[in-house]
Design a protein around this motif. Sequence first.
Motif, mmCIF file in Angstrom:
data_model
loop_
_atom_site.group_PDB
_atom_site.id
_atom_site.type_symbol
_atom_site.label_atom_id
_atom_site.label_comp_id
_atom_site.label_asym_id
_atom_site.label_seq_id
_atom_site.Cartn_x
_atom_site.Cartn_y
_atom_site.Cartn_z
ATOM 1 N N TRP A 8 0.810 -1.217 0.000
ATOM 2 C CA TRP A 8 0.000 0.000 0.000
ATOM 3 C C TRP A 8 0.842 1.265 0.000
ATOM 4 N N VAL A 79 -13.979 1.793 8.000
ATOM 5 C CA VAL A 79 -13.002 0.860 7.439
ATOM 6 C C VAL A 79 -13.692 -0.109 6.469
ATOM 7 N N ALA A 80 -14.854 -0.629 6.851
ATOM 8 C CA ALA A 80 -15.572 -1.567 5.986
ATOM 9 C C ALA A 80 -15.975 -0.906 4.676
ATOM 10 N N ARG A 83 -12.844 -0.511 2.519
ATOM 11 C CA ARG A 83 -12.447 -1.789 1.915
ATOM 12 C C ARG A 83 -13.360 -2.122 0.733
ATOM 13 N N GLY A 86 -12.280 -0.347 -2.275
ATOM 14 C CA GLY A 86 -10.941 -0.640 -2.761
ATOM 15 C C GLY A 86 -9.858 0.299 -2.283
ATOM 16 N N SER A 88 -6.966 1.849 0.481
ATOM 17 C CA SER A 88 -6.068 1.559 1.599
ATOM 18 C C SER A 88 -6.609 2.262 2.842
ATOM 19 N N VAL A 89 -6.327 1.678 4.011
ATOM 20 C CA VAL A 89 -6.851 2.228 5.262
ATOM 21 C C VAL A 89 -5.719 2.410 6.262
ATOM 22 N N SER A 149 -9.699 -4.771 13.085
ATOM 23 C CA SER A 149 -9.979 -4.255 11.742
ATOM 24 C C SER A 149 -8.862 -4.431 10.732
ATOM 25 N N ASP A 152 -4.191 -1.231 7.125
ATOM 26 C CA ASP A 152 -2.939 -1.402 6.375
ATOM 27 C C ASP A 152 -1.750 -0.869 7.168
#
Length: 716
Positions: A8, A79-80, A83, A86, A88-89, A149, A152
């Motif tokens: 990432w 976060v969900a 994701r 698509g 990065s978190v 969670s 990244d």
Amino acid sequence: MSDAALPWYRRTLRWGQTNLTETDPERYDPELWRAQWKATRIQGVIVNAGGIVAYYPSAFPLQHRASHLGDRDLYGEIVAHARADGLSVIARMDSNRAGEEFYAAHPDWFSCDADGAPYRAGAAYISCVNSPYYDEYLPAVFREIIERSAPDGFADNSWAGLASHQICYCTYCRTRFRDAVGEALPARRDWDDPVFREWVRWNDRRRVEIWRQNTAVTTEAGGPDCVWVGMLHGDLADQVKRFTDLRELTRDAKILFVDHQRRTQRDGFAENAEVGKRLHQLAGWDVLMPESQAMYAAGAGFFRSTSMPEAEVRVWSASGTAGGIQPWWHHISAYHEDRRQYATAEPIFTFHERNERYLTDRTPRAQVAVVWSQANSYFHGRDDVDNTAVAPNRGMVAALRRARIPYLPVHADDVAGLSEEIGVLVLPDLAVMSPEQCEAVRAFAARGGSVVATGQTSLKDADGQLLDDFGLADVLGVSATGSSRGTVRPYAFDIEDWQRHDYLRFDDAVADESSPLRSRLAGTTILALGGRLEGVRAVDADVAATYVEPFPFYPPELAWLRTEPTSTPVLTVREHPAGGRIAYLAADLDRAASRDHRPDSLQLLGNVVRWAHPAPPLLEVDGAGDIDCHVYEQDSALVVHLVTNTAPSPVPGSLHELIPLGPFRVQVRDPRLTGEIRGRALVADTDVTVSTDAGTATVEVPKLLDHEIVVLGLPG
């Protein structure tokens, strides 16, 4: 390797952050923010997780939950969504303080003065970097977040603890300092006390230790790519305030999150490019550096709920792009009555997406390096770091920008590794230099490089103690007399106080107005000083300018220029036996240029650097206006950035209108620029005509609003 296969921190170029507040669990609109993510083409989000305030139901009772959170997991929900889209978190932490309940449970974990009274920031208590808060509690919070969670990675704001103007006397600091140094903590700030100086270095080392310790925890719990990154501010004075040793903290960096959100009145827009280049020179030009950019009003005061003028954000972002920084929009709160800020980022980010191939994976081109060090900021700057140590650097950089000379900021420990294209080293009042650093400059001059130095450069040892003579006396061709005149303090006008009413006078060595040292200074033999003058004796150098003693400016009848010459050197020049040119300025024109923006000081500084490098310049830009210029190289192209630094008002946050500049004639020199060369202006989104002649490419840029990026294709 495809972009999707990259980690990432190598593929996420555009970021967004909705900095949550405690009331946001009741009013966060996921569809609004997901639409904003899509519109701005971001590839990653930074989401508030924990620290001062938790946005998930933490199992740690002392981690304060957002007051309107209840048992909701707002962080997990965002976060969900990220994701699913698509992205990065990054789990965002802010972990340097806590409230009354936490302090009552662990008062020993928090910093305190010599009497045991806790240091506070508003109602909060400031945690101590040497306590279990950092060594045990925060690592456990990181593990909990990863288990819940799997972000990244982590970013941490204000992670570095107590500011450097305060000494913590908690039990942990007392014990650790004695164990490390064998001394009790210093009783007060005293730069002449060796124990205090060691305390400064010890604090630097502890922040580096925390940086590496946190990453060890997150990578162990979340995998090798789950790195922790403390946000860094690039300003040289700020590093002293926060004990953040940039050179050590950026060593082996995978990514850097830059918390440098807006211009200041002191530095202007171009500071953003300077920060990017400084950090890249340390970490490497392949390391991504997203920077938090305020969409809210931040300038002369903070107004978190209203919008920054679009023009202000555009120029600040363009300057960052020119310095190799990636965009990251930043809103405070998830709900706004002033929704104008939502539209600001989209054109900036869509432009970045369209042209990203020219904005990363490139290396800078320059013929000049401006040398700095954190040790100089500490031990030369002491308790007046901005005036004493940073202002000369800032003024010299401003002069190079005004002269449109591309340059690189280079740490004093990295001089030996400079590329052969660098022909000039500039040392702006770099007083604190180690013998090894002096030797690197000496070797640079011995292989034909030129050197421009000012003020007390190399006149102090690594502890900031005055030496009998310059460590670079043999290179500069001057010797210190142990005396000085004037002060580094800002000029305060008092009509009855004329002690700073002094000048330099050009000597016979540059009496000819055609001398490059006199470029655009024809018609005068004197320039204003008004600052500090180091006492020197010319040993193996020509005196190009001498000192004019102060004289009254009031009443006017007494304000006549003294014509009696003095032998006090202000500017000396010499030819080095190896072929380079050496210039030394005893007067702090660089400091004056920084604070007072004196046109003559800026012009002379630029002239001196041009004189030191008589070879044809890499870049020449003709046209009116204050612009910042940068050149990069890729495998198949040269990329030239032109960024406006022209603002109708110097007040930060007030640029409400972009003023058109141009036309500009841009010339780039490279032996490969021959024959038919393709050119494109990325901002204008049009092809441009390129004429070539013996390795020189010429392009016309008809108009510049915030910035323009000209790409010149290289043959083959």
